[in-house]
Design an enzyme around this catalytic site. Structure first.
Site, short mmCIF file in Angstrom:
data_model
loop_
_atom_site.label_atom_id
_atom_site.label_comp_id
_atom_site.label_asym_id
_atom_site.label_seq_id
_atom_site.Cartn_x
_atom_site.Cartn_y
_atom_site.Cartn_z
N ARG A 28 0.49 -0.24 1.99
CA ARG A 28 1.48 -0.08 0.92
C ARG A 28 1.44 -1.33 0.04
NH1 ARG A 28 1.60 4.63 1.54
NH2 ARG A 28 3.40 5.98 1.99
N GLU A 54 3.57 0.52 -8.61
CA GLU A 54 2.68 1.65 -8.88
C GLU A 54 3.39 2.61 -9.83
OE1 GLU A 54 1.12 3.77 -5.52
OE2 GLU A 54 0.33 1.96 -4.57
N HIS A 74 -4.37 4.66 -5.52
CA HIS A 74 -3.74 5.21 -4.32
C HIS A 74 -4.40 6.52 -3.89
CE1 HIS A 74 0.32 5.05 -2.00
NE2 HIS A 74 -0.62 5.58 -1.24
#
Length: 321
Positions: free
Chosen positions: A231, A260, A279
């Protein structure tokens, strides 16, 4: 009038495959919704299938969850639904553990090879029409520290060992002679100086948030590379940028970042020793169908009153090993 248990499916830009969802539709009322309609769709629902697993919409709609018994995340990470009301309540949380392990391991190996063989540099020379002989690094014999000892971390360790790398790990419990990691330590800062590559795959919990800060990067070798497939919030982004700029570490491959999506003018985009992907390290062809299949299989357990697979320990924030 709606008949049967109500299953709410929270989706983003795409819907789950209708054919794969057929076993659920046959025995339950399925409500599809995006984030804007979540509050309405949650009223009376016993199950929430978070197909859009990057969403942050649930806390704002939680007041409408008047009958919810089970949340299934379409991802391995469950941090988007680990807010206080869920942690303290009786709602069971499950995840899609196992689906993405091999794909993420392949991504990590690919990024390590990109660093060692400087494939981005070769591409830049090719695009400029330059024939220039260069030497490259070997990954065989290099040491990698895997931070996070869950199933994805194990898949990464096995693949990197097969490529000839020496693997160690950091986890919650110290142990020796682990079949995948060899040695597992608990002190991140003590383990970092021995690694040529550091791979972050720890779950995001209060204990792991910001674990890679200026002190951690200063503990790494100047030639070490950092790969984050966990993460973005595991990292203090400004400290990472500073470490890359001043040479504390040699490079970073980032599939996850904080924030993000990464803003267009963020300095990470401009650093020559950084490789960024949006991602998608686990997003192999067919992964969306795999998410639905995993939910349907767990729904079969739920409707038959059998134990659910991959139940998350809400205190830990992940499925115990």
């Amino acid at each position: 009038m709606e008949q049967g248990p109500i299953i709410t499916v929270l989706h983003g830009d795409s819907l789950p495959d209708d054919d794969l969802m057929a076993p659920v539709r046959e025995r339950a009322v399925v409500r599809y919704t995006d984030a804007s309609g979540l509050s309405t769709a949650l009223r009376g629902a016993e199950v929430l299938f978070v197909y859009d697993f990057l969403t942050r919409a649930l806390p704002g709609a939680w007041h409408a969850a008047d009958a919810l018994r089970w949340i299934h995340m379409g991802s391995t990470g469950v941090d988007p639904v680990m807010f206080p009301e869920v942690r303290a309540g009786d709602v069971v949380v499950t995840n899609t553990r196992g689906l993405f392990d091999s794909a993420i391991a392949e991504y990590v190996l690919g990024q390590i090879l990109c660093f060692a063989k400087d494939l981005p540099g070769s591409l830049r020379l090719q695009q400029s029409g330059v024939w220039r002989h260069r030497e490259s690094e070997r990954i065989s014999g290099a040491t990698v520290l895997v931070v996070g000892t869950g199933p994805i971390g194990r898949a990464i360790a096995r693949l990197l060992r097969a490529a000839g790398m020496t693997v160690r790990a950091v986890g919650r419990r110290a142990r020796a002679e682990d079949p995948d990691f060899g040695t597992v330590g608990v002190d991140l800062h003590a383990e970092l100086p021995g690694a040529d590559y550091v791979v972050a795959i720890a779950p995001l919990t209060p204990q792991t948030r910001n674990m890679f800060d200026a002190k951690a990067f200063a503990a790494m070798k100047p030639h070490a590379r950092f790969v984050n497939v966990g993460r973005g919030e595991l990292v203090v982004t400004d400290d990472l940028v500073a470490a890359l700029r001043d040479g504390s570490i040699a490079g970073a491959a980032l599939d996850v970042v904080d924030p993000e999506p990464l803003p267009a003018r963020h300095p990470l985009w401009q650093l020559p020793n950084v490789m960024i992907t949006p991602h998608n390290s686990g997003d192999f062809m067919g992964w969306r169908g795999g998410i639905v299949t995993a939910f349907v299989e767990n729904f079969e357990n739920w409707i038959a009153d059998r134990p659910l697979d991959n139940v998350v320990d809400k205190e830990l924030g992940y499925v115990p090993g």
